[in-house]
Design a protein around this motif. Sequence first.
Motif, PDB file in Angstrom:
ATOM      1  N   ALA A  65       0.839  -1.202   0.000  1.00  0.00           N
ATOM      2  CA  ALA A  65       0.000   0.000   0.000  1.00  0.00           C
ATOM      3  C   ALA A  65       0.872   1.249   0.000  1.00  0.00           C
ATOM      4  N   HIS A  66       0.293   2.351  -0.456  1.00  0.00           N
ATOM      5  CA  HIS A  66       1.034   3.620  -0.368  1.00  0.00           C
ATOM      6  C   HIS A  66       0.942   4.158   1.066  1.00  0.00           C
ATOM      7  N   HIS A  67      -0.259   4.216   1.612  1.00  0.00           N
ATOM      8  CA  HIS A  67      -0.435   4.774   2.959  1.00  0.00           C
ATOM      9  C   HIS A  67      -0.236   3.704   4.036  1.00  0.00           C
ATOM     10  N   PRO A  68       0.581   3.995   5.046  1.00  0.00           N
ATOM     11  CA  PRO A  68       0.747   3.034   6.147  1.00  0.00           C
ATOM     12  C   PRO A  68      -0.555   2.863   6.928  1.00  0.00           C
TER      13      PRO A  68
ATOM     14  N   GLY B  48       1.049  14.922  -5.296  1.00  0.00           N
ATOM     15  CA  GLY B  48       0.033  13.963  -4.892  1.00  0.00           C
ATOM     16  C   GLY B  48      -0.181  14.053  -3.385  1.00  0.00           C
ATOM     17  N   GLY B  49      -1.431  14.018  -2.940  1.00  0.00           N
ATOM     18  CA  GLY B  49      -1.725  14.130  -1.510  1.00  0.00           C
ATOM     19  C   GLY B  49      -1.672  15.574  -1.050  1.00  0.00           C
ATOM     20  N   ALA B  50      -1.515  15.746   0.266  1.00  0.00           N
ATOM     21  CA  ALA B  50      -1.544  17.093   0.861  1.00  0.00           C
ATOM     22  C   ALA B  50      -0.304  17.876   0.457  1.00  0.00           C
TER      23      ALA B  50
ATOM     24  N   SER C 149      -5.606  12.099  -6.498  1.00  0.00           N
ATOM     25  CA  SER C 149      -4.254  12.505  -6.911  1.00  0.00           C
ATOM     26  C   SER C 149      -3.239  11.384  -6.745  1.00  0.00           C
ATOM     27  N   GLU C 150      -3.621  10.336  -5.990  1.00  0.00           N
ATOM     28  CA  GLU C 150      -2.610   9.306  -5.690  1.00  0.00           C
ATOM     29  C   GLU C 150      -3.013   7.886  -6.078  1.00  0.00           C
ATOM     30  N   VAL C 151      -4.229   7.727  -6.559  1.00  0.00           N
ATOM     31  CA  VAL C 151      -4.720   6.361  -6.792  1.00  0.00           C
ATOM     32  C   VAL C 151      -3.846   5.605  -7.804  1.00  0.00           C
TER      33      VAL C 151
ATOM     34  N   CYS D  49       4.761   1.872   1.282  1.00  0.00           N
ATOM     35  CA  CYS D  49       5.838   2.586   0.588  1.00  0.00           C
ATOM     36  C   CYS D  49       5.292   4.006   0.423  1.00  0.00           C
ATOM     37  N   HIS D  50       5.571   4.890   1.356  1.00  0.00           N
ATOM     38  CA  HIS D  50       4.826   6.144   1.475  1.00  0.00           C
ATOM     39  C   HIS D  50       5.651   7.354   1.025  1.00  0.00           C
ATOM     40  N   THR D  51       6.092   8.193   1.995  1.00  0.00           N
ATOM     41  CA  THR D  51       6.772   9.435   1.570  1.00  0.00           C
ATOM     42  C   THR D  51       8.098   9.143   0.864  1.00  0.00           C
TER      43      THR D  51
ATOM     44  N   GLY E 268      -8.508  16.230  -4.816  1.00  0.00           N
ATOM     45  CA  GLY E 268      -8.837  15.188  -3.830  1.00  0.00           C
ATOM     46  C   GLY E 268      -7.618  14.297  -3.598  1.00  0.00           C
ATOM     47  N   HIS E 269      -7.468  13.856  -2.362  1.00  0.00           N
ATOM     48  CA  HIS E 269      -6.280  13.084  -1.978  1.00  0.00           C
ATOM     49  C   HIS E 269      -6.227  11.751  -2.742  1.00  0.00           C
ATOM     50  N   TYR E 270      -7.326  11.030  -2.678  1.00  0.00           N
ATOM     51  CA  TYR E 270      -7.398   9.727  -3.354  1.00  0.00           C
ATOM     52  C   TYR E 270      -7.158   9.895  -4.853  1.00  0.00           C
TER      53      TYR E 270
END
Length: 365
Positions: free
Chosen positions: A64-67, A286-288, A331-333, A99-101, A327-329
């Motif tokens: 996943a991208h977000h932990p 992507g994201g905030a 921009s990163e989906v 695998c995030h920032t 939107g967060h989703y």
Amino acid sequence: MTKIKEVLQVLERYAPPAYQESYDNALLQVGDPEATVTGVLVTLDCTLEVVQEALDRGCNLIVAHHPVIFKPLKNLTGKTPVERILLKALQHQIAIFACHTNLDHVHNGVNRKLCEKLGLQNPKILAPKTQILTKLETYVPLEDTEKVLAALHAAGAGQIGDYSDCSFRITGTGRFTPSAQANPHIGEPCQTEETIENKIEVVFPAFKQAQIMRALLKAHPYEEVAHYLVALENENQEVGAGMVGELETALSGEEFTRHVKESLQISTFRHTAWPTEPIKRVAVCGGAGSFLTRQAKAAGAQVFLTADLKYHDFFEATEHLALVDVGHYESEVYTKELFYDILTKTFSNFAVELAFTHTNPVRHS
Ligand SMILES: [Zn+2]
């Protein structure tokens, strides 16, 4: 048979853990790295439904991208959504990796994918990171120069942008006196020696220092290897937040609106007034991404497309820079496509599946 840890190594080489933010909690969250992979499910978020999907599709690793885990847990009883996800994953021996920032910050990461979707050419990092490069200077006999350089490059030194095997050298005179106990490669104990040496300089990412030093000490013929490690202030153009690139053709505000909707497959988004000049140069995060508005302006972007903008953030827009929140989703989906590409390029002995589960908790009515 591939172990989970071998899959994780590939992802960590692509997006080095050293590049995650200090507040982040990427990497393996749950699971046994020694287990054999049965299949990998790639997703933006890991929800309870995603764990069920992994189970249904025979995958014992979720990337996943977000932990899932951000705050430390004191116990694990299933009282919160996060704990229920973890319990279910543990019960079914499903590993979860994030695998995030670190993936946000590499050149071929989340923002590169967003640039690709928007058709932005020549994308460059918007806010390159500093203080993540080190310079090594070392002194090598002429005949050993190629061997030492080859070892340093193999260990990851000398990559600058699109150029590999970069080094600088200058020839000079080294002088030393070995002690009675020494076993010198050149000269005799207790006799001052002068020899012609190359001074070699190479730059490398600071997190690779241990492997670079191991390679140097192994390849260098001297008993005592003279060397200097210098921490650099320089920006690393390959690593950092956000990206900026250019549309192939300039678009009016109305055309750009259509372009964003089509490219990201969304029906609505929030934005400020469009600039009067046709839009060509676009920054993304992507994201905030509100923390990058200043850098987007400085980079000459006419639009900064990101997510999670608050009402007052929109007041940072100017007549030359419009702010867009898709939107967060949204921009990163596409990050899951990135995981898919990385893993299918390396592995063919197990399935890599794009999650069907729609994980965006936000609805538009
Ligand atoms: Zn995000």
